[in-house]
Design a protein around this motif. Structure first.
Motif, PDB file in Angstrom:
ATOM      1  N   VAL A 189      39.017  37.950  51.916  1.00  0.00           N
ATOM      2  CA  VAL A 189      39.079  39.022  50.924  1.00  0.00           C
ATOM      3  C   VAL A 189      39.206  38.426  49.525  1.00  0.00           C
ATOM      4  N   CYS A 190      40.032  37.401  49.375  1.00  0.00           N
ATOM      5  CA  CYS A 190      40.180  36.734  48.068  1.00  0.00           C
ATOM      6  C   CYS A 190      38.858  36.135  47.595  1.00  0.00           C
ATOM      7  N   GLN A 191      38.122  35.491  48.496  1.00  0.00           N
ATOM      8  CA  GLN A 191      36.831  34.899  48.126  1.00  0.00           C
ATOM      9  C   GLN A 191      35.810  35.969  47.758  1.00  0.00           C
ATOM     10  N   ILE A 192      35.853  37.095  48.450  1.00  0.00           N
ATOM     11  CA  ILE A 192      34.923  38.184  48.162  1.00  0.00           C
ATOM     12  C   ILE A 192      35.159  38.717  46.747  1.00  0.00           C
ATOM     13  N   LEU A 193      36.407  38.825  46.356  1.00  0.00           N
ATOM     14  CA  LEU A 193      36.755  39.437  45.074  1.00  0.00           C
ATOM     15  C   LEU A 193      36.809  38.451  43.908  1.00  0.00           C
ATOM     16  N   GLN A 194      36.890  37.172  44.206  1.00  0.00           N
ATOM     17  CA  GLN A 194      37.098  36.166  43.160  1.00  0.00           C
ATOM     18  C   GLN A 194      36.002  36.223  42.088  1.00  0.00           C
ATOM     19  N   ASN A 195      36.449  36.366  40.845  1.00  0.00           N
ATOM     20  CA  ASN A 195      35.564  36.386  39.669  1.00  0.00           C
ATOM     21  C   ASN A 195      34.508  37.483  39.728  1.00  0.00           C
ATOM     22  N   ASN A 196      34.786  38.560  40.440  1.00  0.00           N
ATOM     23  CA  ASN A 196      33.828  39.654  40.538  1.00  0.00           C
ATOM     24  C   ASN A 196      34.531  40.965  40.163  1.00  0.00           C
ATOM     25  N   LEU A 197      34.580  41.228  38.858  1.00  0.00           N
ATOM     26  CA  LEU A 197      35.291  42.405  38.359  1.00  0.00           C
ATOM     27  C   LEU A 197      34.693  43.705  38.879  1.00  0.00           C
ATOM     28  N   GLN A 198      33.390  43.717  39.095  1.00  0.00           N
ATOM     29  CA  GLN A 198      32.732  44.908  39.625  1.00  0.00           C
ATOM     30  C   GLN A 198      33.333  45.288  40.981  1.00  0.00           C
ATOM     31  N   LEU A 199      33.497  44.303  41.856  1.00  0.00           N
ATOM     32  CA  LEU A 199      34.064  44.591  43.175  1.00  0.00           C
ATOM     33  C   LEU A 199      35.552  44.907  43.082  1.00  0.00           C
ATOM     34  N   CYS A 200      36.246  44.231  42.190  1.00  0.00           N
ATOM     35  CA  CYS A 200      37.683  44.483  42.043  1.00  0.00           C
ATOM     36  C   CYS A 200      37.964  45.938  41.687  1.00  0.00           C
ATOM     37  N   SER A 201      37.051  46.561  40.967  1.00  0.00           N
ATOM     38  CA  SER A 201      37.254  47.963  40.586  1.00  0.00           C
ATOM     39  C   SER A 201      37.020  48.909  41.769  1.00  0.00           C
ATOM     40  N   HIS A 202      36.504  48.392  42.886  1.00  0.00           N
ATOM     41  CA  HIS A 202      36.240  49.220  44.068  1.00  0.00           C
ATOM     42  C   HIS A 202      37.181  48.901  45.236  1.00  0.00           C
ATOM     43  N   ILE A 203      38.250  48.198  44.971  1.00  0.00           N
ATOM     44  CA  ILE A 203      39.208  47.851  46.024  1.00  0.00           C
ATOM     45  C   ILE A 203      39.873  49.124  46.537  1.00  0.00           C
ATOM     46  N   PRO A 204      39.942  49.285  47.858  1.00  0.00           N
ATOM     47  CA  PRO A 204      40.654  50.453  48.394  1.00  0.00           C
ATOM     48  C   PRO A 204      42.114  50.444  47.920  1.00  0.00           C
ATOM     49  N   GLU A 205      42.601  51.578  47.469  1.00  0.00           N
ATOM     50  CA  GLU A 205      43.958  51.640  46.895  1.00  0.00           C
ATOM     51  C   GLU A 205      45.032  51.220  47.872  1.00  0.00           C
ATOM     52  N   ASP A 206      44.822  51.466  49.152  1.00  0.00           N
ATOM     53  CA  ASP A 206      45.860  51.130  50.125  1.00  0.00           C
ATOM     54  C   ASP A 206      45.854  49.642  50.498  1.00  0.00           C
ATOM     55  N   LEU A 207      44.948  48.858  49.951  1.00  0.00           N
ATOM     56  CA  LEU A 207      44.846  47.442  50.295  1.00  0.00           C
ATOM     57  C   LEU A 207      46.160  46.708  50.046  1.00  0.00           C
ATOM     58  N   PHE A 208      46.818  47.004  48.953  1.00  0.00           N
ATOM     59  CA  PHE A 208      48.019  46.254  48.590  1.00  0.00           C
ATOM     60  C   PHE A 208      49.233  46.668  49.390  1.00  0.00           C
ATOM     61  N   GLY A 209      49.130  47.753  50.125  1.00  0.00           N
ATOM     62  CA  GLY A 209      50.228  48.173  50.975  1.00  0.00           C
ATOM     63  C   GLY A 209      50.154  47.593  52.383  1.00  0.00           C
ATOM     64  N   ARG A 210      49.068  46.856  52.665  1.00  0.00           N
ATOM     65  CA  ARG A 210      48.884  46.327  54.020  1.00  0.00           C
ATOM     66  C   ARG A 210      49.586  45.019  54.207  1.00  0.00           C
TER      67      ARG A 210
END
Length: 123
Positions: free
Chosen positions: A102-123
């Motif tokens: 997940v970290c590699q998918i999002l790394q340096n990709n602000l476009q994808l970071c804005s689409h992160i599921p909100e509940d991701l950080f609660g897992r």
């Protein structure tokens, strides 16, 4: 062995048999052209060794490691794999390296970071 071989080809390393943080763009593009992401992500969704926990975990760890090298530093590949983020997040309890993927998918990709599921950080 095939997963390991492909994974090692996705990075440029001065040490034979070792991954590196430097992606091999040519190999990443070749794997994308061959549809490797679809095959790997289908294995994430329905692992072939689901009845044998040890084999399943070993196989999924290899798939996750290859996907990490496939997306590393490659925004096009990050977008492809991000489409299956829910399936990847479902791997978190198995401890096969999905967090790092997940970290590699999002790394340096602000476009994808804005689409992160909100509940991701609660897992």
């Amino acid at each position: 062995k095939l997963l390991t071989s492909l994974r090692l080809r996705c990075s440029v390393s001065s040490v034979p048999g070792r991954d590196s943080a430097v992606p091999d763009k040519t190999t990443q593009e070749m794997l994308r052209s061959f549809g490797a992401s679809r095959t790997l992500l289908s294995a994430v969704e329905a692992p072939p060794f689901a009845s044998d926990e040890t084999k399943c975990r070993t196989f999924l760890r290899g798939v996750v490691l290859l996907l990490m090298q496939f997306v590393r530093g490659n925004p096009d590949n990050q977008i492809l794999v991000f489409k299956a983020i829910d399936s990847i997040l479902a791997l978190l309890p198995m401890r096969v390296g999905a967090t790092y993927l997940v970290c590699q998918i999002l790394q340096n990709n602000l476009q994808l970071c804005s689409h992160i599921p909100e509940d991701l950080f609660g897992r």
